[in-house]
Scaffold this motif. Structure first.
Motif, PDB file in Angstrom:
ATOM      1  N   SER A 225     -36.908 -45.716 -15.745  1.00  0.00           N
ATOM      2  CA  SER A 225     -35.870 -45.040 -14.964  1.00  0.00           C
ATOM      3  C   SER A 225     -35.881 -43.531 -15.171  1.00  0.00           C
ATOM      4  O   SER A 225     -35.565 -42.772 -14.236  1.00  0.00           O
ATOM      5  CB  SER A 225     -34.492 -45.611 -15.311  1.00  0.00           C
ATOM      6  OG  SER A 225     -34.209 -45.477 -16.695  1.00  0.00           O
ATOM      7  N   VAL A 226     -36.233 -43.062 -16.365  1.00  0.00           N
ATOM      8  CA  VAL A 226     -36.280 -41.618 -16.613  1.00  0.00           C
ATOM      9  C   VAL A 226     -37.354 -40.966 -15.752  1.00  0.00           C
ATOM     10  O   VAL A 226     -37.120 -39.925 -15.109  1.00  0.00           O
ATOM     11  CB  VAL A 226     -36.537 -41.323 -18.104  1.00  0.00           C
ATOM     12  CG1 VAL A 226     -36.772 -39.830 -18.318  1.00  0.00           C
ATOM     13  CG2 VAL A 226     -35.369 -41.797 -18.955  1.00  0.00           C
ATOM     14  N   GLN A 227     -38.530 -41.577 -15.718  1.00  0.00           N
ATOM     15  CA  GLN A 227     -39.618 -41.022 -14.907  1.00  0.00           C
ATOM     16  C   GLN A 227     -39.269 -41.048 -13.418  1.00  0.00           C
ATOM     17  O   GLN A 227     -39.530 -40.084 -12.690  1.00  0.00           O
ATOM     18  CB  GLN A 227     -40.915 -41.817 -15.147  1.00  0.00           C
ATOM     19  CG  GLN A 227     -41.502 -41.638 -16.527  1.00  0.00           C
ATOM     20  CD  GLN A 227     -40.951 -42.625 -17.531  1.00  0.00           C
ATOM     21  OE1 GLN A 227     -39.859 -43.200 -17.354  1.00  0.00           O
ATOM     22  NE2 GLN A 227     -41.683 -42.844 -18.617  1.00  0.00           N
ATOM     23  N   LEU A 228     -38.677 -42.140 -12.972  1.00  0.00           N
ATOM     24  CA  LEU A 228     -38.337 -42.239 -11.549  1.00  0.00           C
ATOM     25  C   LEU A 228     -37.197 -41.301 -11.174  1.00  0.00           C
ATOM     26  O   LEU A 228     -37.167 -40.769 -10.053  1.00  0.00           O
ATOM     27  CB  LEU A 228     -37.989 -43.677 -11.200  1.00  0.00           C
ATOM     28  CG  LEU A 228     -39.155 -44.674 -11.293  1.00  0.00           C
ATOM     29  CD1 LEU A 228     -38.701 -46.053 -10.845  1.00  0.00           C
ATOM     30  CD2 LEU A 228     -40.338 -44.219 -10.471  1.00  0.00           C
ATOM     31  N   ALA A 229     -36.288 -41.058 -12.104  1.00  0.00           N
ATOM     32  CA  ALA A 229     -35.228 -40.090 -11.830  1.00  0.00           C
ATOM     33  C   ALA A 229     -35.808 -38.702 -11.612  1.00  0.00           C
ATOM     34  O   ALA A 229     -35.342 -37.947 -10.737  1.00  0.00           O
ATOM     35  CB  ALA A 229     -34.228 -40.076 -12.985  1.00  0.00           C
TER      36      ALA A 229
END
Length: 425
Positions: A225-229
């Motif tokens: 989720s951090v990368q996609l955010a």
């Protein structure tokens, strides 16, 4: 990795035995019988491979060797190749390089295989590359998109098979530029040679400064989720993924939870629709993967004659295992080895097997014929674009040839199915 110590001891013992045998010969040199070819008897040919049958890479990839074994069972049931059946020894390396070294050494020294075929993985196969070269063992159709295998001057016995990662990245980028001019293109890839190769291919087409955002993941992660955010915040409109299937599913599902639905352009290693359905479920997959773009180079489609044959073989010889792109990969590799063995002659040797691959006569069964030669040990340099529409993943008619980062659109030239998919000598 160089030959282990026990290899040197065995080699010394073999040399001593050979010397004693020669000392005992009383006939003329021309009357001495040639040493038997490892792995070849009057009615069998034995080959081996290392595959991740357990461990984190087993999901999906363990199906490859099972499909190859099924194809060989089909060939053997129909008379084999030049009168010999093919025995395929599959060893589990759990995708751990140290274990790869152990099982390949066993296959070469204890099982005395004719060749290693379709060893899977860059970090795993890299540790046995020098060893197989030193032993003169044909190292055929390696299951990795690394460029390392295509160095005939260093590794005359090694041949790649799958499209190189840079080839796939360049093709996906070219299609994105053509279909989505002006769009923000981003890259999300595995933090290793796989993701690096996809990124390198994208950069060859677009230039590094034209990529809006780059993010990576490791296979130990359970949350991206951090990368996609970060990708969402950068307003990425086209995301080119260098992901394996499990992480492709995790990526699109996480993005959907963020209420974010960009376009997904995915490498062949992570875009098998049936496998993704298994991860996501049919209803979710139908919603999230509609319009997904990917690349491939092997037959795969509802109306393809090779696909129909492989489904039949899968049902009869593979216990009805799920039919996925990895099934097609495994059977296609099996077909190519059978083709090489048929071309190696009635009395195949390691040397004649390598010569058969370098001859340029092998076609494979892809969307274009293979182009091996004595100066080209790579596999597929041409890939086709596939899209998902209404739950069906199929080629859309766009095919690219990639050479040194240059992408040229070409016509597909599928290899036809002949002789029931069994090469003739």
């Amino acid at each position: 990795m160089r030959t282990p110590a026990k290899t040197s001891r065995r080699a010394a013992a073999a040399a001593a035995a050979a010397a004693l045998a020669l000392a005992g010969c009383t006939g003329q040199a021309g009357e001495e019988e040639a040493a038997p070819t490892p792995g070849v008897t009057a009615d069998t040919v034995t080959i081996g491979t290392h595959q991740p049958l357990s461990g984190p890479a087993a999901a999906g990839y363990s199906a490859v060797s099972a499909a190859t074994s099924a194809y060989f069972a089909y060939v053997n049931a129909n008379g084999g190749i030049n009168g010999r059946s093919i025995e395929y020894l599959v060893r589990d390396d759990a995708y751990e390089p140290q274990l790869t070294n152990e099982v390949v050494t066993e296959l070469v020294e204890d099982e005395e295989v004719l060749a290693i075929v379709n060893g899977l993985g860059t970090p795993t196969h890299s540790v046995v590359l020098d060893y197989l070269a030193d032993e003169g063992v044909p190292d055929l159709f390696i299951a990795s998109g690394s460029r390392t295998w295509n160095q005939p001057s260093l590794y005359p016995n090694a041949f790649g098979y799958v499209a190189e990662y840079t080839t796939e990245g360049a093709a996906l980028a070219q299609y994105a530029v053509e279909q989505e001019p002006g769009a923000n293109v981003c890259v999300f890839g595995q933090a290793d040679d796989y993701g690096d190769g996809i990124l390198e291919g994208v950069e060859a087409v677009m230039g590094g400064n034209e990529i809006t955002q780059i993010q990576t993941y490791t296979t130990s992660m359970t949350d991206v989720s951090v990368q996609l955010a970060a990708l969402k915040a950068a307003d990425c409109e086209v995301n080119i993924l260098g992901t394996i299937n499990g992480f492709t599913a995790l990526t699109v599902a996480t993005a959907a939870q963020m209420d974010w639905f960009p376009k997904w352009y995915v490498s062949s290693s992570g875009a098998d629709y049936p496998t993704l359905v298994g991860h996501l479920g049919e209803e979710t997959a139908a919603q999230l993967l509609e319009g997904m773009v990917c690349v491939n180079y092997l037959p795969f489609g509802p109306d393809d004659e090779w696909t129909a044959l492989f489904r039949q073989i899968n049902d009869e010889y593979n216990e009805g295992a799920p039919f996925t792109a990895n099934t097609v990969v495994g059977m296609s590799v099996g077909y190519l080895f059978a083709e090489a063995l048929a071309a190696a002659g009635d009395e195949p040797t390691r040397e004649s097997l390598i010569a058969a691959v370098e001859s340029g006569a092998l076609q494979g069964n892809g969307i274009v014929p293979l182009s091996y030669s004595d100066v080209n040990h790579a596999g597929y340099g041409t890939v086709g674009i596939m899209t998902v529409a209404d739950g069906v993943q199929a080629y859309n008619g766009t095919t690219y040839r990639v050479e040194v980062g240059q992408v040229t659109e070409v016509e597909a030239d599928p290899v036809p199915l002949v002789n029931g998919g069994i090469p003739a000598g």
